[in-house]
Scaffold this motif. Structure first.
Motif, PDB file in Angstrom:
ATOM      1  N   UNK A 162       7.345 -13.427  86.596  1.00 32.59           N
ATOM      2  CA  UNK A 162       7.661 -12.919  85.260  1.00 32.59           C
ATOM      3  C   UNK A 162       8.499 -11.651  85.351  1.00 32.59           C
ATOM      4  N   UNK A 163       8.173 -10.795  86.317  1.00 28.97           N
ATOM      5  CA  UNK A 163       8.967  -9.578  86.504  1.00 28.97           C
ATOM      6  C   UNK A 163      10.387  -9.925  86.927  1.00 28.97           C
ATOM      7  N   UNK A 164      10.516 -10.880  87.861  1.00 32.37           N
ATOM      8  CA  UNK A 164      11.844 -11.305  88.286  1.00 32.37           C
ATOM      9  C   UNK A 164      12.645 -11.918  87.153  1.00 32.37           C
ATOM     10  N   UNK A 165      11.963 -12.715  86.318  1.00 27.67           N
ATOM     11  CA  UNK A 165      12.667 -13.335  85.193  1.00 27.67           C
ATOM     12  C   UNK A 165      13.113 -12.280  84.185  1.00 27.67           C
ATOM     13  N   UNK A 166      12.320 -11.230  84.012  1.00 30.04           N
ATOM     14  CA  UNK A 166      12.725 -10.148  83.114  1.00 30.04           C
ATOM     15  C   UNK A 166      14.024  -9.504  83.612  1.00 30.04           C
ATOM     16  N   UNK A 167      14.129  -9.290  84.921  1.00 29.40           N
ATOM     17  CA  UNK A 167      15.349  -8.724  85.486  1.00 29.40           C
ATOM     18  C   UNK A 167      16.521  -9.694  85.314  1.00 29.40           C
TER      19      UNK A 167
END
Length: 253
Positions: A162-167
């Motif tokens: 989820x953090x990677x997708x936010x970036x």
């Protein structure tokens, strides 16, 4: 885009807690608030990716008007990593994610080498054991991919994804904002101009590396630092270095 709040072990997050994802997103939004370069934004997000996701390295790709992936930023200028990412752009998880618009998780490269044999073998040769690719989403489509490479099997956990997708989403939004066109089709047609920025920056890195006896990673670091210090766009500084109108002594002192 909705980002699920992170709750640290042992209790709820207090307002004054330092949260790495929030810090990275705020810094990215600061870039977006000014006259920014896509490459500079991409580099910021890629650099933030490993500590947020547990990855060892990352690369961010942007699709050109032929729908071929072009590398915009990576966590390292090491030839092995750049070579691997170029292979992935042709046939690997990033390519698959861009085409489908959905995340691709390769939890164990050794067990998936039948699907992308060259990419998986090279990745394992360079010490990676898992990979995942996330789409750069914009206006209902995808304009590229963010790849995360990890040194252990399993890949990022759901929170890290989820953090990677936010970036990745911030990168997609930033590219859309930079081109500022109403439809995804219009955006794709105008991406070659954005991709040329990367080419000019690569040329400027080469000039600084040759004149200062620097490796490419250090040349890029100094190029970005000078652009930030002088309040100018990275592409503008790079172009001036390449055409000889910029004094390179300040870069090399």
């Amino acid at each position: 885009m909705r980002v699920t709040p992170f709750v640290p072990p042992g209790g709820a997050m207090r307002p004054d807690d330092e949260h790495p994802l929030l810090t990275a997103l705020i810094a990215g939004l600061e870039v977006l608030a000014h006259d920014f370069d896509v490459v500079d934004l991409a580099q910021h997000l890629v650099d933030a990716c490993p500590p947020l996701t547990g990855g060892a390295d990352a690369g961010l790709f942007l699709a050109d008007h032929r729908r071929d992936l072009q590398l915009m930023a990576s966590t390292s200028e090491e030839p092995d990593l750049l070579e691997l990412l170029q292979v992935e752009a042709l046939d690997g998880p990033g390519r698959h994610t861009f085409r489908t618009g959905a995340p691709t998780v390769v939890a164990d490269l050794a067990r998936t080498n039948h699907r992308w044999p060259e990419f998986c073998q090279r990745a394992m040769d360079f010490g990676y054991r898992a990979a995942c690719a996330l789409p750069l989403r914009a206006r209902g489509g995808s304009v590229g991919a963010l790849t995360i490479l990890t040194a252990t099997p399993g890949g990022p956990d759901p929170a890290a994804l989820r953090a990677g997708q936010a970036l990745a989403d911030l990168a997609g939004l930033g590219i859309t904002a930079r081109v500022a066109l109403p439809r995804l089709d219009d955006l794709t047609a105008h991406l070659p101009a954005v991709l040329r920025t990367r080419i000019v920056i690569e040329q400027a890195k080469g000039v600084l590396a040759e004149r200062g006896g620097l490796d490419m990673a250090e040349a890029f670091r100094r190029l970005r630092a000078h652009a930030h210090r002088t309040g100018r766009r990275l592409a503008e500084v790079a172009a001036a270095v390449v055409d000889g109108t910029e004094d390179t002594d300040p870069f090399l002192d």
